[in-house]
Design an enzyme around this catalytic site. Structure first.
Site, PDB file in Angstrom:
ATOM      1  N   ASP A 276      37.257  37.260  42.037  1.00 44.60           N
ATOM      2  CA  ASP A 276      36.484  38.321  42.281  1.00 44.60           C
ATOM      3  C   ASP A 276      35.118  38.483  43.325  1.00 44.60           C
ATOM      4  OD1 ASP A 276      37.660  40.969  42.540  1.00 44.60           O
ATOM      5  OD2 ASP A 276      36.271  41.087  40.018  1.00 44.60           O
TER       6      ASP A 276
ATOM      7  N   GLU B 138      36.725  35.966  47.190  1.00 47.44           N
ATOM      8  CA  GLU B 138      36.629  37.443  47.612  1.00 47.44           C
ATOM      9  C   GLU B 138      35.079  37.243  48.298  1.00 47.44           C
ATOM     10  OE1 GLU B 138      36.602  42.341  46.610  1.00 47.44           O
ATOM     11  OE2 GLU B 138      36.447  40.676  45.164  1.00 47.44           O
TER      12      GLU B 138
HETATM   13  C1  NOJ Z   1      37.033  43.774  43.524  1.00 44.12           C
HETATM   14  C2  NOJ Z   1      38.556  44.415  43.161  1.00 44.12           C
HETATM   15  O1  NOJ Z   1      39.268  43.396  44.295  1.00 44.12           O
HETATM   16  C3  NOJ Z   1      38.552  45.844  43.358  1.00 44.12           C
HETATM   17  O2  NOJ Z   1      39.234  45.746  42.549  1.00 44.12           O
HETATM   18  C4  NOJ Z   1      37.711  45.779  41.770  1.00 44.12           C
HETATM   19  O3  NOJ Z   1      37.469  47.541  41.223  1.00 44.12           O
HETATM   20  C5  NOJ Z   1      36.158  45.112  42.038  1.00 44.12           C
HETATM   21  N1  NOJ Z   1      36.620  43.760  42.567  1.00 44.12           N
HETATM   22  C6  NOJ Z   1      35.709  44.714  40.500  1.00 44.12           C
HETATM   23  O4  NOJ Z   1      36.016  43.658  39.766  1.00 44.12           O
END
Ligand code: NOJ
Length: 553
Positions: free
Chosen positions: A204, A244
């Site tokens: 993440d 990500e």
């Molecule tokens: C990215 C995640 O995809 C999202 O859903 C989340 O709110 C944020 N990171 C914080 O963890």
């Protein structure tokens, strides 16, 4: 790189399916999906052709950010099951030839995490340095990721009189990666889930994770990612890291570890995804073609994760203001369908007015691009969002298994469901697995065939990309090429049939083109040109088949 066995780097030609256990299948009637429910659907996923499950956060959580606010990295949310249930799912998936990756959310914890509870109790807490504290917020603050929901990224902790940093919600304090103990905990967390059998992680918020706290010099911030990758490789040689990283291509290259690799194995292609929507809004593939042409050359072991939707808003932050407005007008005309000034809270089919030709063209395209396709649960049946739910939650409704109560997701009273399914034309009565399973013309069976075709065409995952010139505006023609072979892929972005003439490049005498979706061959004419037709929103996958080629399709 010489390709000897395409299963070596499995992530280069995988089919990833993302799901949230909480919304997939409820086995005990409490209105919340669980691991026992998921275990019952592993055969469905294997049958669909999925080769890798991505499980969204299933850890203990106050659930104020859909589980991305974790209060124990080593635990399992008791509402979803136990460690034993997780292991059963992993084992069953492995047995059916599927790998499992899990979310690794270590940029921050929940404020209910015992580390933070202790840290904020006193400045002398042994966990104080697990987080980022300042007497005053820095003068130049980075903007919040959630405008409209958060005002700043620094929150005053009244009790200890200092501010803590939170790039996301204020209930998600950022971990201090400059602290070696935090780094050790990250490694231990990875080691723990690997020991339970997972095959990798979706990391993440990677750019935020590696960014050192303001004013702290850690040298090259990418060293953290290299460390994680090395650790992973030592523990489980073929475990993968999917990151990500929503940044421009040039910066994404750094997160692969530059041309030589050594960091992330896969990254979502946010840039092409956003350009795709601009192309759809204009019925013109040019913006997407430009984005694809500007993809950097990445390490041969790494790959792109291609996606059209995920559990978050459809972010359009990489488009210009005018381009974003065009996409908003086309696909989110109502202000309520937008969020954070940059994104859309809808699923694909409603945005495309439910036109099955257009929806299928988009998925055909997604599976035809070099890289690994990632599906968000429910995409295979064309689920819509629930327009009555605001914000990102609109797309996080229960999986629609049948036309029964609660879409067959749960036997609980509807008021107890984790989220209400849509009640419009995308309600379970109209869109569900049971109905589509036996309908040859359904999206589900289309996607299943598409997955089969992708899996039989490893040259897509392993290939390099070439955008082909031709005379039909409105059609994206691209080729994928590797020592495994060459394919030509055509996608019509317009609602009119089109005929086009295409140069297929230098080929051996006697080369033919095999259409993977039809019995006929496409004849190669003089000067290696082909003439092909595409219906409105049509798509064709053509394999360049040299003489002596023994493949069926
Ligand atoms: C990215 C995640 O995809 C999202 O859903 C989340 O709110 C944020 N990171 C914080 O963890």
């Amino acid at each position: 790189m010489k390709i000897t066995d395409t299963s070596d780097l499995w992530w280069k030609s995988a089919v990833i399916y993302c799901l949230d256990v909480e919304t997939y299948l409820d086995s005990d009637g409490d209105g919340i999906g669980d691991f026992t429910g998921l275990a019952r659907r592993i055969d469905y996923l294997a049958d669909l052709g999925v080769t890798c499950l991505w499980l969204m956060p299933f850890y203990p959580t106050p659930d104020r950010d859909d589980g991305y606010d974790i209060s124990d990295f080593y635990g399992v949310d008791p509402r979803l099951g136990s460690h034993g249930d997780v292991v059963e799912v992993i084992r069953t998936a492995h047995d059916r030839g599927m790998r499992v990756i899990v979310d690794l959310v270590v940029n921050h914890t929940s404020d209910a995490h015992p580390w933070f509870v202790s840290a904020r109790r006193s400045r002398n807490s042994p966990y104080r340095d697990f987080y980022v504290w300042r007497d005053e917020p820095p003068r130049h603050q980075q903007p919040t990721v959630f405008p409209g929901e958060e005002a700043t990224v620094w929150e005053l902790d009244e009790r200890s009189g200092q501010y803590f940093q939170h790039v996301f919600y204020k209930h998600q304090p950022d971990l201090n990666i400059a602290n070696p103990r935090v780094r050790d905990e990250i490694a231990k967390t990875i080691g723990f889930w690997l020991a339970l059998g997972v095959n990798g992680f979706r990391i993440d918020a990677v750019p935020f994770l590696i960014e050192p706290p303001e004013g702290v010099d850690l040298g090259d911030p990418h060293e953290l990612l290299r460390d994680i990758k090395r650790f992973l490789q030592r523990r489980v040689g073929d475990a993968a890291l999917l990151g990500e990283v929503n940044l421009p291509f040039a910066e994404q290259l750094d997160f692969f570890g530059g041309p030589r690799g050594g960091e992330l194995d896969l990254q979502f292609d946010f840039v092409s995804m956003q350009a795709l929507y601009l192309s759809l809004a204009r019925s013109d593939p040019a913006p997407l073609a430009d984005a694809l042409r500007s993809r950097p050359v990445i390490p041969s072991e790494a790959t792109w994760a291609n996606f059209v939707r995920n559990h978050d808003e459809l972010t359009l932050d990489k488009l210009s203001d005018a381009e974003r407005e065009e996409v908003f007008e086309a696909f989110a005309p109502d202000e309520a369908q937008r969020v954070y000034g940059r994104g859309i809270t809808r699923r694909l089919p409603p945005m495309l007015a439910g036109d099955p030709r257009r929806v299928r063209m988009v998925y055909s395209l997604m599976f035809s691009l070099p890289g690994t396709p990632v599906l968000f649960y429910g995409e295979e049946i064309g689920m819509g969002e629930n327009p009555e739910i605001t914000g990102r939650q609109a797309v996080r409704t229960p999986m629609q298994w049948s036309d029964e109560r609660n879409g067959g997701f749960s036997t609980a009273p509807p008021s107890r469901l984790v989220a209400p399914p849509p009640s419009d034309g995308y309600a379970p009565a109209h869109v569900n697995v049971r109905q589509q399973r036996t309908d040859d013309d359904s999206l589900l069976l289309f996607i299943r065939r598409l997955i089969g075709r992708y899996r039989a065409s490893p040259e897509i995952g392993w290939g390099s990309l070439e955008i082909l010139d031709h005379d039909a505006a409105g059609v994206l023609a691209h080729a994928v090429d590797s020592e495994l072979g060459r394919m030509i892929l055509l996608h019509n972005f317009t609602d009119a049939p089109v005929a086009l003439r295409l140069d297929i490049g230098a080929q051996e005498e006697g080369t033919r083109l095999i259409d993977l979706d039809r019995p006929e061959r496409v004849p190669v004419g003089a000067e290696r040109r082909i003439d092909v037709e595409l219906p409105a929103y049509g798509h064709r996958w053509l394999r360049v088949s040299p003489p002596g080629d023994t493949r069926i399709g």
